[in-house]
Scaffold this motif. Structure first.
Motif, PDB file in Angstrom:
ATOM      1  N   VAL A   1       4.368   1.236 -28.914  1.00 46.23           N
ATOM      2  CA  VAL A   1       3.482   1.392 -30.067  1.00 46.23           C
ATOM      3  C   VAL A   1       2.951   2.821 -30.191  1.00 46.23           C
ATOM      4  N   ALA A   2       2.502   3.392 -29.084  1.00 44.37           N
ATOM      5  CA  ALA A   2       1.887   4.726 -29.121  1.00 44.37           C
ATOM      6  C   ALA A   2       2.782   5.786 -29.769  1.00 44.37           C
ATOM      7  N   PRO A   3       4.061   5.885 -29.388  1.00 46.51           N
ATOM      8  CA  PRO A   3       4.906   6.919 -30.015  1.00 46.51           C
ATOM      9  C   PRO A   3       5.058   6.745 -31.521  1.00 46.51           C
ATOM     10  N   LYS A   4       5.131   5.484 -31.982  1.00 45.83           N
ATOM     11  CA  LYS A   4       5.283   5.233 -33.417  1.00 45.83           C
ATOM     12  C   LYS A   4       4.022   5.609 -34.186  1.00 45.83           C
ATOM     13  N   LEU A   5       2.871   5.259 -33.628  1.00 50.36           N
ATOM     14  CA  LEU A   5       1.604   5.621 -34.267  1.00 50.36           C
ATOM     15  C   LEU A   5       1.431   7.136 -34.308  1.00 50.36           C
ATOM     16  N   GLN A   6       1.799   7.770 -33.208  1.00 52.41           N
ATOM     17  CA  GLN A   6       1.666   9.226 -33.135  1.00 52.41           C
ATOM     18  C   GLN A   6       2.558   9.904 -34.167  1.00 52.41           C
ATOM     19  N   ALA A   7       3.782   9.398 -34.314  1.00 57.73           N
ATOM     20  CA  ALA A   7       4.719   9.983 -35.275  1.00 57.73           C
ATOM     21  C   ALA A   7       4.271   9.769 -36.720  1.00 57.73           C
ATOM     22  N   LYS A   8       3.670   8.620 -37.001  1.00 57.66           N
ATOM     23  CA  LYS A   8       3.302   8.290 -38.376  1.00 57.66           C
ATOM     24  C   LYS A   8       1.942   8.845 -38.790  1.00 57.66           C
ATOM     25  N   PHE A   9       0.959   8.736 -37.888  1.00 56.26           N
ATOM     26  CA  PHE A   9      -0.413   9.111 -38.270  1.00 56.26           C
ATOM     27  C   PHE A   9      -0.948  10.344 -37.539  1.00 56.26           C
TER      28      PHE A   9
ATOM     29  N   THR B   1      -1.747  12.304 -33.533  1.00 59.00           N
ATOM     30  CA  THR B   1      -2.441  11.950 -32.296  1.00 59.00           C
ATOM     31  C   THR B   1      -3.922  11.676 -32.522  1.00 59.00           C
ATOM     32  N   ILE B   2      -4.602  12.536 -33.275  1.00 56.58           N
ATOM     33  CA  ILE B   2      -6.053  12.439 -33.424  1.00 56.58           C
ATOM     34  C   ILE B   2      -6.455  11.167 -34.170  1.00 56.58           C
ATOM     35  N   LYS B   3      -5.817  10.910 -35.309  1.00 58.33           N
ATOM     36  CA  LYS B   3      -6.149   9.701 -36.074  1.00 58.33           C
ATOM     37  C   LYS B   3      -5.843   8.435 -35.283  1.00 58.33           C
ATOM     38  N   SER B   4      -4.707   8.432 -34.605  1.00 56.20           N
ATOM     39  CA  SER B   4      -4.318   7.257 -33.821  1.00 56.20           C
ATOM     40  C   SER B   4      -5.288   7.016 -32.670  1.00 56.20           C
ATOM     41  N   MET B   5      -5.676   8.109 -31.997  1.00 56.07           N
ATOM     42  CA  MET B   5      -6.592   7.991 -30.871  1.00 56.07           C
ATOM     43  C   MET B   5      -7.952   7.458 -31.324  1.00 56.07           C
ATOM     44  N   CYS B   6      -8.457   7.999 -32.416  1.00 56.00           N
ATOM     45  CA  CYS B   6      -9.754   7.549 -32.941  1.00 56.00           C
ATOM     46  C   CYS B   6      -9.708   6.072 -33.346  1.00 56.00           C
TER      47      CYS B   6
ATOM     48  N   LEU C   1      -1.474   8.257 -25.711  1.00 54.82           N
ATOM     49  CA  LEU C   1      -1.860   9.306 -26.660  1.00 54.82           C
ATOM     50  C   LEU C   1      -2.654  10.410 -25.980  1.00 54.82           C
ATOM     51  N   ILE C   2      -3.625  10.027 -25.174  1.00 52.84           N
ATOM     52  CA  ILE C   2      -4.505  11.033 -24.577  1.00 52.84           C
ATOM     53  C   ILE C   2      -3.793  11.793 -23.466  1.00 52.84           C
ATOM     54  N   THR C   3      -2.929  11.109 -22.702  1.00 46.11           N
ATOM     55  CA  THR C   3      -2.182  11.796 -21.640  1.00 46.11           C
ATOM     56  C   THR C   3      -1.207  12.796 -22.235  1.00 46.11           C
ATOM     57  N   THR C   4      -0.535  12.406 -23.316  1.00 42.75           N
ATOM     58  CA  THR C   4       0.380  13.324 -24.000  1.00 42.75           C
ATOM     59  C   THR C   4      -0.365  14.563 -24.493  1.00 42.75           C
ATOM     60  N   ALA C   5      -1.533  14.347 -25.080  1.00 40.08           N
ATOM     61  CA  ALA C   5      -2.327  15.468 -25.589  1.00 40.08           C
ATOM     62  C   ALA C   5      -2.749  16.412 -24.472  1.00 40.08           C
ATOM     63  N   VAL C   6      -3.155  15.851 -23.324  1.00 44.89           N
ATOM     64  CA  VAL C   6      -3.595  16.679 -22.193  1.00 44.89           C
ATOM     65  C   VAL C   6      -2.477  17.588 -21.719  1.00 44.89           C
TER      66      VAL C   6
ATOM     67  N   LEU D   1      -7.745  20.358 -31.331  1.00 45.41           N
ATOM     68  CA  LEU D   1      -6.726  19.393 -30.922  1.00 45.41           C
ATOM     69  C   LEU D   1      -5.595  19.214 -31.931  1.00 45.41           C
ATOM     70  N   GLU D   2      -5.784  19.701 -33.145  1.00 44.75           N
ATOM     71  CA  GLU D   2      -4.811  19.437 -34.211  1.00 44.75           C
ATOM     72  C   GLU D   2      -3.439  20.012 -33.913  1.00 44.75           C
ATOM     73  N   HIS D   3      -3.368  21.083 -33.136  1.00 47.35           N
ATOM     74  CA  HIS D   3      -2.065  21.706 -32.847  1.00 47.35           C
ATOM     75  C   HIS D   3      -1.205  20.855 -31.925  1.00 47.35           C
ATOM     76  N   VAL D   4      -1.793  19.811 -31.311  1.00 47.80           N
ATOM     77  CA  VAL D   4      -1.047  18.938 -30.413  1.00 47.80           C
ATOM     78  C   VAL D   4       0.121  18.278 -31.145  1.00 47.80           C
ATOM     79  N   ASP D   5      -0.127  17.814 -32.366  1.00 45.56           N
ATOM     80  CA  ASP D   5       0.937  17.148 -33.132  1.00 45.56           C
ATOM     81  C   ASP D   5       2.064  18.122 -33.498  1.00 45.56           C
TER      82      ASP D   5
END
Length: 396
Positions: A264-272, A274-279, A319-324, A388-392
């Motif tokens: 689920v996490a990769p799909k949410l990250q791709a569509k929305f 990292t930040i929106k999905s995490m929130c 999501l958070i581990t990927t961002a870190v 954090l926006e540059h993570v995506d």
């Protein structure tokens, strides 16, 4: 089109042998967390301890794990990844066995601290090793790591419930045996990995927190882990289940966590993003804790809420581990150590605070308090979006 899909699948599954060795050891390591959860009420009863004292099994473990994160880079950069992993694994095996031989809650709490030292050496090194040695990029490597965590966490409670129904000491001995197996597999199968060219210092993780993005994610995880371990350490005391029952509930929780972290996490990250999905996940988890706080007296609602929470926790963890791993311009091992240092301190505070709130107020307060802290985590992410926006962009 079919050939393209087949190629992608092969790329994600054809990892070096060393990755699958570390994956196996990570599964066993995180089984230790779930193994203990079903026996918390039994330990309180057998050792005549109150829940806040039993919660110190999580507090000492997380506190020492967090502090020890500051030395993981120092150790691994000097003796290498393989021996750091081996030392971590054998420390877990020794201290879990000692905990099983204990006759007082305070000796178990002390041995859990030693267990936390081994845990720190293992998990920080395992994450950086999987990310650094795997094929397919950082995002896929982290999904693999989170899959190992999810698998370990989901199977652990089932085994813990079975062993715990025989004796509360059983899960501790079970962890020890499993970690000895992991030690032997790593010793025999894991090749020697070159040491980093630059030796790190104890201060490097602390210095890394000066980067706003990494600091924000660490603070987010600090608040989030208070809620996470409120669920882990307090929910078993209000569900009214025996060791078997608790094992099955946390099996369901762990399966939800494992499935969402991988799929689920990769799909949410791709569509929305990292930040929106995490929130979104943090809000949903906070609402779940709030529901547990409102209907604490209904064991059915608490049981369902615990299982459902796994859906949000698994997604958020990935999501958070990927961002870190992408947010700070420092070595991955240093970023992981800095982030883990902060988050495990939250994990140390959460269990003890939850049970103290229950003892001094009522059983509703821990979950309500946990929900508030998780909402604070969401606000930290929102207020630091520019960092954090540059993570995506990196992820894509």
């Amino acid at each position: 089109m079919n050939k393209e899909k087949e190629y992608t699948l092969n790329q994600s599954t054809k990892q070096p042998v060393v990755i699958w060795v570390i994956f196996f050891a990570t599964v066993i390591s995180f089984m230790g967390l779930g193994l203990v959860d079903p026996i918390l009420p039994a330990i309180a009863e057998k050792l005549h301890a109150v829940p806040s004292e039993v919660s110190l099994l999580f507090t000492s473990y997380n506190l020492i794990t967090g502090i020890a994160m500051l030395i993981t880079g120092v150790v691994s950069s000097r003796i290498g990844i393989k021996w750091t992993l081996l030392i971590g694994v054998i420390l877990i095996a020794v201290f879990s066995a000692l905990a099983g031989t204990s006759d007082s809650i305070w000796s178990i709490v002390s041995f859990r601290g030693g267990w936390g030292l081994g845990n720190a050496l293992f998990i920080a090194t395992a994450l950086s090793a999987i990310v650094g040695l795997s094929v397919g990029g950082t995002a896929k490597a982290i999904i693999l790591y989170e899959a190992a965590i999810g698998l370990g966490i989901s199977v652990g409670p089932l085994l813990g419930g079975e062993l715990g129904s025989i004796s509360w000491r059983g899960p501790f001995y079970g962890v020890s045996v499993l970690m000895i197996i992991a030690f032997l597999v790593l010793l025999i199968k894991m090749p020697k990995v070159e040491k980093p060219r630059v030796k790190t210092s104890v201060l490097d993780p602390i210095k890394a927190l000066k980067f706003p993005g990494l600091f924000r994610l660490g603070l987010t995880a600090f608040f989030y882990n208070i809620g996470f371990f409120t669920l882990m350490a307090f929910a078993p005391f209000v569900m009214g289940l025996d060791e078997h029952g608790l094992g099955y509930v946390f099996l369901g929780w762990g399966l939800c966590l494992a499935i969402t972290s991988v799929f689920v996490a990769p799909k949410l990250q791709a569509k929305f993003g990292t930040i929106k999905s995490m929130c979104s996940m943090l809000i949903l988890f906070a609402l779940t804790l709030a529901a547990m706080g409102i209907w604490t007296d209904s064991s059915k609602i608490v049981i369902i809420a615990v299982i459902v929470a796994g859906l949000f926790l698994g997604t958020n963890n990935t999501l958070i581990t990927t961002a870190v791993m992408q947010v700070a311009p420092v070595e991955r091992a240093t970023a992981s150590a800095a982030y883990s240092f902060v988050r495990f301190i939250g994990g140390a505070i959460g269990p003890w605070m939850a049970n103290k709130l229950a003892e001094n107020f009522n059983s509703h307060m821990p979950f309500i308090s946990g929900a508030i802290f998780v909402l604070l985590a969401m606000l930290v992410v929102l207020s630091g979006r520019k960092h954090l926006e540059h993570v995506d962009k990196i992820a894509h």
